[in-house]
Design an enzyme around this catalytic site. Structure first.
Site, mmCIF file in Angstrom:
data_model
loop_
_atom_site.group_PDB
_atom_site.id
_atom_site.type_symbol
_atom_site.label_atom_id
_atom_site.label_comp_id
_atom_site.label_asym_id
_atom_site.label_seq_id
_atom_site.Cartn_x
_atom_site.Cartn_y
_atom_site.Cartn_z
ATOM 1 N N SER A 137 0.791 -1.239 0.000
ATOM 2 C CA SER A 137 0.000 0.000 0.000
ATOM 3 C C SER A 137 0.814 1.276 0.000
ATOM 4 C CB SER A 137 -0.952 0.002 1.202
ATOM 5 O OG SER A 137 -2.024 -0.881 0.990
ATOM 6 N N SER A 141 -5.815 3.124 4.763
ATOM 7 C CA SER A 141 -5.284 2.165 3.784
ATOM 8 C C SER A 141 -6.397 1.389 3.089
ATOM 9 C CB SER A 141 -4.288 1.203 4.442
ATOM 10 O OG SER A 141 -3.361 0.729 3.487
ATOM 11 N N GLU A 172 -5.165 -3.544 -6.260
ATOM 12 C CA GLU A 172 -5.518 -4.256 -5.034
ATOM 13 C C GLU A 172 -6.578 -5.324 -5.326
ATOM 14 O OE1 GLU A 172 -4.049 -3.885 -2.251
ATOM 15 O OE2 GLU A 172 -3.537 -1.773 -1.878
ATOM 16 N N LYS A 201 3.005 6.047 5.837
ATOM 17 C CA LYS A 201 2.078 5.136 5.174
ATOM 18 C C LYS A 201 2.577 3.728 5.404
ATOM 19 C CE LYS A 201 -1.401 3.796 2.910
ATOM 20 N NZ LYS A 201 -1.355 2.654 3.841
ATOM 21 N N THR A 202 1.674 2.838 5.742
ATOM 22 C CA THR A 202 2.013 1.442 5.963
ATOM 23 C C THR A 202 1.571 0.585 4.779
ATOM 24 O OG1 THR A 202 -0.093 1.042 7.072
ATOM 25 C CG2 THR A 202 1.784 1.680 8.462
ATOM 26 N N GLY A 203 2.029 -0.644 4.780
ATOM 27 C CA GLY A 203 1.600 -1.614 3.783
ATOM 28 C C GLY A 203 1.737 -3.012 4.350
#
Length: 299
Positions: A80, A140, A176, A244-246
């Site tokens: 992400s 997200s 996604e 920002k995470t993923g």
């Protein structure tokens, strides 16, 4: 010094096609001195051994240009993290068009994918671009991420945008949730820690996509709700983190952003992880521990 991008079609041309101009705007060309990283790398290697997780790190003190790196040019699944790039591109292109940002855009039930905490709860199948960006960056939301990709021209646009900031190893091939597959040695949908730090520095510090993009990204990413057990868990004291995470298959968890504390120099950071185990669970503690180590080294 950042270059102010013109509005209208020329803005898009510069963002997507004008690599040389935006590389100058977004990335420092000054020599970057390395930190003394032997001890840091040994600690990361110990963490890899203890956790069974492969870790890539790039972190740069943006005042002194001291940096720490570990596997910083290796390819890792981006997951992400692409959402920051997509939003930055869209704000650069359409940021001053208030009508656009507040006009609902329809989609279908078939567009709703897994891990969409905002879009899946909507009573009408519409989202404004502002709602898409907020959902994608703060929560997200995967459906919002896909809708943003549709707005900027599809996954392939991501490579052209980051190329404008000198990030040549990053590519997005799918949407996604397929882009989170994370197959070992699969070059699709990957980035490097060095690339992500260059992109985030350009977008969030140097204003490479324009000052409005920088301001809006700050607003959304400082209020990110998904990193409390990752990078934020490795911070002690009065830090502010725009990140920002993923996450994906094979236990992938990522975190990348800009870190501030009081009047000290900001730190740009990217931590990427992966395993070769298809049944692995994401190890958030590895992200927190790595954050703790890099702040100790650079802070």
């Amino acid at each position: 010094m950042a270059t102010t991008l013109p509005s209208g079609p020329t803005r898009r041309a510069l963002l997507v096609g004008g690599a040389a101009m935006l590389a100058l705007a977004g990335c420092s060309t000054a020599p970057v001195p390395r930190a003394t990283t032997d001890a840091f790398n040994r600690r990361i290697e110990d963490l890899e051994m203890q956790s069974g997780v492969t870790i890539a790190v790039t972190a740069v003190n943006l005042g002194t240009n001291r940096r720490v790196q570990h596997r910083s040019t290796d390819l890792f699944p981006m997951c992400s993290l692409f959402k920051v790039i997509a939003v930055g591109a869209l704000v650069s292109e359409r940021g001053y068009d208030e009508q656009y940002w507040n006009t609902p855009i329809p989609f279908t039930a078939a567009d709703i994918v897994v891990n969409s905490p905002v879009a899946s709860k909507l009573t009408t199948l519409t989202m404004t671009p502002d709602e898409m960006a907020d959902a994608a960056l703060r929560f997200s939301d995967n459906t919002a991420g896909n809708l943003l990709l549709r707005e900027i021209g599809g996954p392939k646009t991501i490579a052209r945008v980051v190329g404008s900031f000198g990030a040549t190893a990053t590519r997005l091939d799918r949407i996604e949730p397929e882009l989170n597959e994370g197959l070992p040695d699969d070059p699709r949908d990957t980035t490097t820690a060095d690339d992500m730090v260059a992109v985030l520095r350009a977008l969030l510090v140097d204003g490479g996509a324009g000052q409005l993009a920088r301001s809006k990204l700050h607003d959304w990413m400082l209020r990110n709700s998904t990193s409390s057990t990752r990078a934020r868990a490795g911070l002690t004291g009065s830090y502010e983190l725009a990140d920002k995470t993923g996450a994906g298959g094979y236990g992938i968890v990522n975190d990348a952003g800009i870190l501030w504390q009081d009047d000290t120099d900001p730190i740009a950071l990217c931590i990427l992880t992966r395993t070769n185990d298809p049944n692995a669970k994401g190890n958030n503690d590895v992200i927190a521990d790595t954050t703790r180590l890099l702040v100790s080294e650079l802070g």
